[in-house]
Write a protein that holds these residues in place. Sequence first.
Motif, mmCIF file in Angstrom:
data_model
loop_
_atom_site.group_PDB
_atom_site.id
_atom_site.type_symbol
_atom_site.label_atom_id
_atom_site.label_comp_id
_atom_site.label_asym_id
_atom_site.label_seq_id
_atom_site.Cartn_x
_atom_site.Cartn_y
_atom_site.Cartn_z
ATOM 1 N N ALA A 23 -0.398 -37.826 -0.275
ATOM 2 C CA ALA A 23 0.343 -36.658 0.188
ATOM 3 C C ALA A 23 -0.557 -35.654 0.897
ATOM 4 O O ALA A 23 -0.158 -35.050 1.894
ATOM 5 N N LYS A 24 -1.777 -35.467 0.418
ATOM 6 C CA LYS A 24 -2.676 -34.479 1.025
ATOM 7 C C LYS A 24 -3.021 -34.868 2.455
ATOM 8 O O LYS A 24 -2.973 -34.033 3.372
ATOM 9 N N GLN A 25 -3.373 -36.136 2.659
ATOM 10 C CA GLN A 25 -3.722 -36.591 4.007
ATOM 11 C C GLN A 25 -2.515 -36.511 4.937
ATOM 12 O O GLN A 25 -2.632 -36.089 6.092
ATOM 13 N N THR A 26 -1.354 -36.910 4.428
ATOM 14 C CA THR A 26 -0.155 -36.902 5.257
ATOM 15 C C THR A 26 0.258 -35.480 5.594
ATOM 16 O O THR A 26 0.657 -35.181 6.729
ATOM 17 N N LYS A 32 -1.380 -30.331 11.373
ATOM 18 C CA LYS A 32 -2.119 -30.375 12.626
ATOM 19 C C LYS A 32 -1.253 -30.814 13.795
ATOM 20 O O LYS A 32 -1.248 -30.182 14.861
ATOM 21 N N ALA A 33 -0.510 -31.901 13.612
ATOM 22 C CA ALA A 33 0.211 -32.498 14.726
ATOM 23 C C ALA A 33 1.521 -31.784 15.037
ATOM 24 O O ALA A 33 1.850 -31.550 16.199
ATOM 25 N N VAL A 34 2.278 -31.444 14.007
ATOM 26 C CA VAL A 34 3.598 -30.858 14.211
ATOM 27 C C VAL A 34 3.569 -29.337 14.098
ATOM 28 O O VAL A 34 4.443 -28.648 14.615
ATOM 29 N N GLY A 35 2.573 -28.802 13.408
ATOM 30 C CA GLY A 35 2.474 -27.358 13.255
ATOM 31 C C GLY A 35 3.267 -26.809 12.098
ATOM 32 O O GLY A 35 3.524 -25.599 12.026
ATOM 33 N N LEU A 36 3.665 -27.692 11.141
ATOM 34 C CA LEU A 36 4.372 -27.208 9.957
ATOM 35 C C LEU A 36 3.396 -26.511 9.009
ATOM 36 O O LEU A 36 2.190 -26.753 9.061
ATOM 37 N N GLU A 37 3.934 -25.680 8.141
ATOM 38 C CA GLU A 37 3.108 -25.004 7.144
ATOM 39 C C GLU A 37 3.512 -25.470 5.751
ATOM 40 O O GLU A 37 4.674 -25.821 5.521
ATOM 41 N N ILE A 38 2.557 -25.497 4.844
ATOM 42 C CA ILE A 38 2.867 -25.863 3.468
ATOM 43 C C ILE A 38 3.584 -24.695 2.799
ATOM 44 O O ILE A 38 3.072 -23.578 2.757
ATOM 45 N N LEU A 39 4.778 -24.965 2.290
ATOM 46 C CA LEU A 39 5.566 -23.947 1.608
ATOM 47 C C LEU A 39 5.436 -24.052 0.098
ATOM 48 O O LEU A 39 5.438 -23.037 -0.598
ATOM 49 N N VAL A 40 5.348 -25.292 -0.392
ATOM 50 C CA VAL A 40 5.241 -25.536 -1.832
ATOM 51 C C VAL A 40 4.303 -26.712 -2.055
ATOM 52 O O VAL A 40 4.411 -27.735 -1.367
ATOM 53 N N HIS A 41 3.360 -26.557 -2.978
ATOM 54 C CA HIS A 41 2.525 -27.679 -3.410
ATOM 55 C C HIS A 41 2.600 -27.705 -4.923
ATOM 56 O O HIS A 41 1.932 -26.946 -5.607
ATOM 57 N N LEU A 113 8.752 -36.648 22.884
ATOM 58 C CA LEU A 113 7.487 -37.368 22.758
ATOM 59 C C LEU A 113 7.400 -37.926 21.342
ATOM 60 O O LEU A 113 7.984 -37.375 20.406
ATOM 61 N N TYR A 114 6.636 -39.022 21.204
ATOM 62 C CA TYR A 114 6.620 -39.770 19.947
ATOM 63 C C TYR A 114 5.197 -40.035 19.467
ATOM 64 O O TYR A 114 4.288 -40.260 20.275
ATOM 65 N N LEU A 115 5.040 -40.048 18.147
ATOM 66 C CA LEU A 115 3.778 -40.412 17.513
ATOM 67 C C LEU A 115 4.087 -40.906 16.110
ATOM 68 O O LEU A 115 5.256 -40.938 15.688
ATOM 69 N N SER A 116 3.072 -41.316 15.363
ATOM 70 C CA SER A 116 3.249 -41.817 13.996
ATOM 71 C C SER A 116 2.310 -41.090 13.059
ATOM 72 O O SER A 116 1.196 -40.723 13.448
ATOM 73 N N ASP A 117 2.758 -40.887 11.817
ATOM 74 C CA ASP A 117 1.888 -40.251 10.836
ATOM 75 C C ASP A 117 0.927 -41.283 10.242
ATOM 76 O O ASP A 117 1.013 -42.482 10.569
#
Length: 281
Positions: A23-26, A32-41, A113-117
């Motif tokens: 989960a941490k790596q993903t 980095k790629a999508v620009g999301l922020e962590i809301l809950v860990h 545009l497309y990419l893979s995690d």
Amino acid sequence: MQDPLAFSAGFSVGHVALTVNDAKQTAAFYQKAVGLEILVHDGEVIRLGAGGNTLLELRQDKHARRRSSREAGLFHTAFLLPSRPALARWINHAIEQKLPLVGASDHDVSEALYLSDPEGNGVEIYVDRPASTWVWKDGMVRMGTAPLDIPSLLQAAQGTRWEGAPHETRVGHVHLQVGALDLAEEFYARKLGLDITCRYPGGTFYAADGYHHHIATNIWNSRGAGRRGFPSTGLAEVGFLQTQSVPKELMERAVQNPSIEDVTVEDPWGTLIKLQARKAL
């Protein structure tokens, strides 16, 4: 400003949940790629989003087998940006960060545009064209696949830089791999009540409220695939939001925790679909 049809308040994708080995790596990828922020860990669950809204949930299972690309499950999660300049800024970001893009297409209704995690889950970053420009005939919308005009897009960046996913970013649609289109149409159109908006060779697209598609199903890699075997990595759940209470007939098919405002059903391949009622905006 986006055409209001592209942001219907009646029905929308709320979130996508993925089972991952790391989960941490993903999560670092989606930051980095999508620009999301962590809301809950919270332990082995990480929720990421934009504008305070959860769009993606990562559920860690280090022992889950890695899903095959030939199985039913996720084709891609599509993150919808609020404007063409935002997509242009994201493209510049992708170039600077040397993100490994796997495709770029003009779909008539959208530019994508497309990419893979890191665990092979597909990702789409896209923007809608104004709904007034979509071409409909006999209840079907024209969606093609043509090369994306990236130079034209980059001109829309207006000299500003990508600063992470804008607050208005949402999951615009989810594209699934399935074993058979007739079974998919029976479930998503006839049981869930979504409109079929397009049929493409090997694929069917579904939506509500006049959108081009909230969900898609294809057999391009997964023709004949059976029910998914768990535990495995990949798609765990798709959550939809709607302004009205969950229909009674769907409550009767609930597989867990049925209630008037929250019901979960399984598609023919074992993918969990959560339907959640919300107040109209």
